[in-house]
Design a protein around this motif. Structure first.
Motif, short mmCIF file in Angstrom:
data_model
loop_
_atom_site.label_atom_id
_atom_site.label_comp_id
_atom_site.label_asym_id
_atom_site.label_seq_id
_atom_site.Cartn_x
_atom_site.Cartn_y
_atom_site.Cartn_z
N HIS A 64 -4.84 4.43 6.29
CA HIS A 64 -4.19 3.91 5.38
C HIS A 64 -5.03 4.30 3.94
N HIS A 97 -6.43 6.55 0.10
CA HIS A 97 -5.36 7.29 -1.23
C HIS A 97 -6.70 8.85 -1.78
N LYS A 125 4.75 8.27 6.11
CA LYS A 125 4.85 7.43 5.76
C LYS A 125 6.49 7.50 4.88
N HIS A 171 0.79 -3.25 4.27
CA HIS A 171 -0.12 -4.35 2.96
C HIS A 171 0.75 -6.03 3.71
N ASP A 191 -6.35 1.11 2.37
CA ASP A 191 -5.37 1.21 1.18
C ASP A 191 -6.75 1.91 0.10
ZN LIG Z 1 -2.22 2.76 0.02
#
Ligand SMILES: [Zn+2]
Length: 466
Positions: A61, A63, A145, A246, A319
């Motif tokens: 995960h 970005h 996702k 999360h 994340d």
């Molecule tokens: Zn994320």
């Protein structure tokens, strides 16, 4: 016949335990694990005495911002962070532009990664277009996702096309994904609840970063708990493999634990900000929006730690979410105007190893949650995720005793800052190898953009990218 490379004198963390061994590497693979003193002819020998050798991290995960947001980050800077952080497989998220909602767009994204990635990669495309779901599975993805976020007030970070909150549509997506056998990852959210809660803050004139942090965490995490309740029930209806993103409340941990006890195919990730950043309100006071991601109250953070130790939570994924300072600064007065997320790919291993050093988690369990379990959950094992003969030589050599103070200057991400600056860690990566090649050596990134390769499930029907 001499093999290409021998890593000599290290302490190796294997599935069977921590052993003294030399690791022989040839043609991208681990070909030998030998007891110290046994000689094995090699063209190059690198002494890693004093270091621990771990399987490379698999970050499910991250970005990466390309295409579309390359002012924040690009695939070269993102995967340079990975190399420096011990990450040998990094998996991008779909909130880029254009968003990968179709096989065609995903193919173009793979082509970009193919040119630029320093480490191995994949992308979790948006599973929002039903007819594209099987087509994308055939391209060798690891998961889909979907954001439940449908916040129409902001175009970023959750742009239209990749967010689905409608429960009927979610069920249809789950049923279609179920046929592929792949997991679907969901960012749990309930926008109607968020709207109601934030209106309350705004009516009182509260709009700063504190209000934003508290709104998301309001009523002891009601937004997260309601969303996860819905998702787990839909999971049961569709019998899909569900991966929750999360994980951050006691309520979510309890629901996940109950679902697992029933033997259902559910899993969850924990993010660095829930363990080392947003769980301490003083970080939010000091750093404002630079510390948000999300606020995770201490009793929630404790529950997450317990879940990681007892196996209820499966993995850590970063994340990693870089933003420019200009995109964070507005948060001091209006938390809703700041972009949400924090960069972390470069230092999460060091943050975790600091807790290993402190005795909070064993080295073996730490390796499971960052390497072995991601590989097993997402179909990369046994080719990746463990140090064993026959596996890809994806490795990170760490010095568990070296102390280091994190600085903004060392940040390889284009954003140029880290919320962890000033923090002392114990345990740092020294070398990272991807398929037997050094991409990070003695503290410097030496990997070549374009070396990274698509990491597809071991049993994928087709790895083909037409
Ligand atoms: Zn994320």
């Amino acid at each position: 016949m001499a093999i290409e490379l021998l890593l000599k004198g290290g302490t190796v963390v294997t599935e069977g335990g921590v052993v003294q061994a030399d690791v022989g590497i040839d043609r991208e693979k681990i070909v030998a694990l030998t007891a110290p003193g046994e000689t094995i002819p090699a063209k190059r020998v690198v002494d890693i005495g004093g270091l621990h050798l771990l399987p490379g991290l698999i970050d499910m995960h991250s970005h990466h911002r390309e295409p579309g947001y390359t002012h924040k980050e690009d695939l070269i800077t993102a995967t340079a962070c990975c190399a420096a952080g011990g990450v040998t497989v990094t998996v991008g998220m779909p909130n880029v532009s254009p968003s990968p909602t179709t096989a065609e767009i995903l193919r173009d994204m793979f082509a970009l990664y193919d040119q630029k990635a320093i480490v191995d990669y994949n992308v979790n495309p948006a599973g929002t277009v039903l007819e594209e779901i099987p087509r994308m599975a055939a391209m060798g993805i690891l998961a889909y996702k979907v954001f439940m976020v449908v916040d129409t007030g902001r175009s970023y970070p959750h742009m239209p096309g990749i967010g689905v909150h409608d429960h009927g549509k979610l069920l249809a997506i789950f049923q279609e994904v179920q046929k592929t056998g792949l997991p679907i990852m969901i960012h749990p959210h309930d926008q109607a609840l968020m709207d109601q809660i934030e209106q309350g803050y705004w009516a009182e004139g509260k709009r700063d970063f504190r209000a934003y942090a508290q709104a998301y965490a309001a009523h002891d995490g009601v937004i997260w708990d309601v969303a996860v309740g819905v998702l787990l029930r839909l999971q049961q209806a569709a019998d899909v493999r569900l991966h929750l993103l999360h994980l951050q409340t006691v309520g979510c941990v309890e629901m996940l634990r109950a679902a697992k006890a029933q033997g259902r195919p559910v899993s969850a990730e924990v993010n660095p900000w829930a363990l080392w950043l947003g769980n301490d309100w003083s970080n939010i006071e000091r750093l404002g929006s630079y510390a948000l991601s999300y606020y995770v109250a201490p009793h929630h953070s404790e529950a997450i730690w317990k879940a990681l130790l007892d196996g209820t939570a499966d993995i850590i994924a970063t994340d990693h979410a870089p933003h420019l300072k200009e995109e964070k600064e507005p948060g001091w007065t209006d938390g809703w105007k700041a972009h949400t997320g924090t960069p972390s790919a470069q230092r999460y291993l060091s943050l975790l190893l600091t807790d290993v050093s402190a005795g909070r988690i064993s080295l073996e369990r730490a390796v499971e949650i960052v390497s072995l379990q991601p590989a097993k959950l997402f179909g990369l094992y046994p080719r990746k995720g463990a140090i064993r003969v026959g596996a890809d030589a994806d490795l990170v050599a760490v010095d568990l005793d070296r102390e280091h103070v994190i600085t903004n200057e060392e940040v390889l991400s284009k954003c140029g800052w880290t919320p962890y600056a000033g923090r002392k860690v114990r345990g740092v990566p020294v070398h990272t190898l991807v398929r037997g090649q050094f991409v990070f050596e003695n503290g410097s990134v030496v990997g070549r953009p374009g070396y990274g390769r698509l990491a597809s499930p071991v049993n994928a029907k087709s790895h083909e990218r037409k």
